[in-house]
Write a protein that holds these residues in place. Structure first.
Motif, PDB file in Angstrom:
ATOM      1  N   UNK A  42       0.777  -1.227   0.000  1.00  0.00           N
ATOM      2  CA  UNK A  42       0.000   0.000   0.000  1.00  0.00           C
ATOM      3  C   UNK A  42       0.806   1.274   0.000  1.00  0.00           C
ATOM      4  N   UNK A  43       2.117   1.226  -0.197  1.00  0.00           N
ATOM      5  CA  UNK A  43       2.898   2.459  -0.264  1.00  0.00           C
ATOM      6  C   UNK A  43       3.963   2.334  -1.331  1.00  0.00           C
ATOM      7  N   UNK A  44       4.415   3.460  -1.802  1.00  0.00           N
ATOM      8  CA  UNK A  44       5.448   3.507  -2.821  1.00  0.00           C
ATOM      9  C   UNK A  44       6.808   3.495  -2.125  1.00  0.00           C
ATOM     10  N   UNK A  45       7.662   2.498  -2.367  1.00  0.00           N
ATOM     11  CA  UNK A  45       8.933   2.418  -1.644  1.00  0.00           C
ATOM     12  C   UNK A  45       9.928   3.499  -2.039  1.00  0.00           C
ATOM     13  N   UNK A  59      -5.212  -5.934   6.709  1.00  0.00           N
ATOM     14  CA  UNK A  59      -6.428  -6.715   6.940  1.00  0.00           C
ATOM     15  C   UNK A  59      -6.692  -7.689   5.794  1.00  0.00           C
ATOM     16  N   UNK A  60      -6.445  -7.251   4.574  1.00  0.00           N
ATOM     17  CA  UNK A  60      -6.624  -8.142   3.429  1.00  0.00           C
ATOM     18  C   UNK A  60      -5.678  -9.336   3.535  1.00  0.00           C
ATOM     19  N   UNK A  61      -4.434  -9.079   3.913  1.00  0.00           N
ATOM     20  CA  UNK A  61      -3.465 -10.172   4.068  1.00  0.00           C
ATOM     21  C   UNK A  61      -3.840 -11.135   5.166  1.00  0.00           C
ATOM     22  N   UNK A  62      -4.289 -10.623   6.310  1.00  0.00           N
ATOM     23  CA  UNK A  62      -4.657 -11.489   7.431  1.00  0.00           C
ATOM     24  C   UNK A  62      -5.883 -12.326   7.080  1.00  0.00           C
ATOM     25  N   UNK A  63      -6.897 -11.712   6.494  1.00  0.00           N
ATOM     26  CA  UNK A  63      -8.104 -12.465   6.140  1.00  0.00           C
ATOM     27  C   UNK A  63      -7.805 -13.490   5.045  1.00  0.00           C
ATOM     28  N   UNK A  64      -6.903 -13.161   4.108  1.00  0.00           N
ATOM     29  CA  UNK A  64      -6.500 -14.141   3.105  1.00  0.00           C
ATOM     30  C   UNK A  64      -5.837 -15.346   3.761  1.00  0.00           C
ATOM     31  N   UNK A  65      -4.952 -15.100   4.722  1.00  0.00           N
ATOM     32  CA  UNK A  65      -4.299 -16.214   5.414  1.00  0.00           C
ATOM     33  C   UNK A  65      -5.296 -17.063   6.183  1.00  0.00           C
ATOM     34  N   UNK A  66      -6.272 -16.411   6.819  1.00  0.00           N
ATOM     35  CA  UNK A  66      -7.288 -17.161   7.565  1.00  0.00           C
ATOM     36  C   UNK A  66      -8.077 -18.063   6.622  1.00  0.00           C
ATOM     37  N   UNK A  67      -8.547 -17.523   5.506  1.00  0.00           N
ATOM     38  CA  UNK A  67      -9.325 -18.330   4.568  1.00  0.00           C
ATOM     39  C   UNK A  67      -8.466 -19.400   3.903  1.00  0.00           C
ATOM     40  N   UNK A 106     -17.782 -13.274  13.786  1.00  0.00           N
ATOM     41  CA  UNK A 106     -16.983 -12.338  14.584  1.00  0.00           C
ATOM     42  C   UNK A 106     -16.357 -11.262  13.689  1.00  0.00           C
ATOM     43  N   UNK A 107     -15.801 -11.669  12.544  1.00  0.00           N
ATOM     44  CA  UNK A 107     -15.222 -10.706  11.608  1.00  0.00           C
ATOM     45  C   UNK A 107     -16.295  -9.768  11.069  1.00  0.00           C
ATOM     46  N   UNK A 108     -17.445 -10.293  10.754  1.00  0.00           N
ATOM     47  CA  UNK A 108     -18.535  -9.488  10.223  1.00  0.00           C
ATOM     48  C   UNK A 108     -19.048  -8.517  11.290  1.00  0.00           C
ATOM     49  N   UNK A 109     -19.202  -8.998  12.531  1.00  0.00           N
ATOM     50  CA  UNK A 109     -19.727  -8.170  13.611  1.00  0.00           C
ATOM     51  C   UNK A 109     -18.764  -7.027  13.950  1.00  0.00           C
ATOM     52  N   UNK A 110     -17.470  -7.254  13.885  1.00  0.00           N
ATOM     53  CA  UNK A 110     -16.487  -6.213  14.194  1.00  0.00           C
ATOM     54  C   UNK A 110     -16.177  -5.312  13.008  1.00  0.00           C
ATOM     55  N   UNK A 111     -16.797  -5.558  11.854  1.00  0.00           N
ATOM     56  CA  UNK A 111     -16.612  -4.692  10.691  1.00  0.00           C
ATOM     57  C   UNK A 111     -15.336  -4.931   9.933  1.00  0.00           C
ATOM     58  N   UNK A 112     -14.718  -6.080  10.103  1.00  0.00           N
ATOM     59  CA  UNK A 112     -13.482  -6.356   9.380  1.00  0.00           C
ATOM     60  C   UNK A 112     -13.708  -6.602   7.893  1.00  0.00           C
TER      61      UNK A 112
END
Length: 117
Positions: A42-45, A59-67, A106-112
């Motif tokens: 998400x940033x330009x190095x 968050x995208x990376x963590x949810x990808x790993x979970x799934x 839980x993810x849906x309820x917390x707005x993730x």
């Protein structure tokens, strides 16, 4: 000539032809600056190193790993269905699915899962 020698020469010629086809097909005609620049997390190095980090990419990376781990758990359940005791398999499968559905709730309820906030 020997049959092995003929086969070797034909295979080398075929490999050479395939390499030439790949190099001609793979030639890039347009060098785009945006496509050739690196982009990570998400940033330009190349810009300032102290810019704030975008949490959406984390968050995208963590949810990808979970799934991804969920798939690793669910796939062997399907394969081992025939070779295991059906009651134990059913109880284990239901327990795993309840855990996964509870985690999704839980993810849906917390707005993730809301990417715009």
């Amino acid at each position: 000539m020997n049959l092995i020698t003929k086969f070797s020469l034909m295979s080398m010629a075929l490999i050479y032809i395939m390499m030439m086809l790949i190099t001609t097909i793979n030639m890039k005609s347009i060098n785009d600056h945006q496509k050739s620049s690196p982009f990570e997390c998400g940033f330009n190095p190349i810009s300032h190193s102290r810019n704030p980090f975008s949490i959406k990419f984390f968050l995208i990376g963590v949810i990808f790993l979970i799934f991804d781990i969920e798939i690793i758990i669910v796939m062997p359940m399907i394969i081992t269905m025939k070779s295991s005791m059906i009651m134990n398999w059913t109880y284990t499968s239901i327990l795993i699915l309840i855990i996964l559905i509870t985690g999704l709730y839980h993810e849906w309820y917390n707005g993730m899962l809301n990417w715009t906030t």
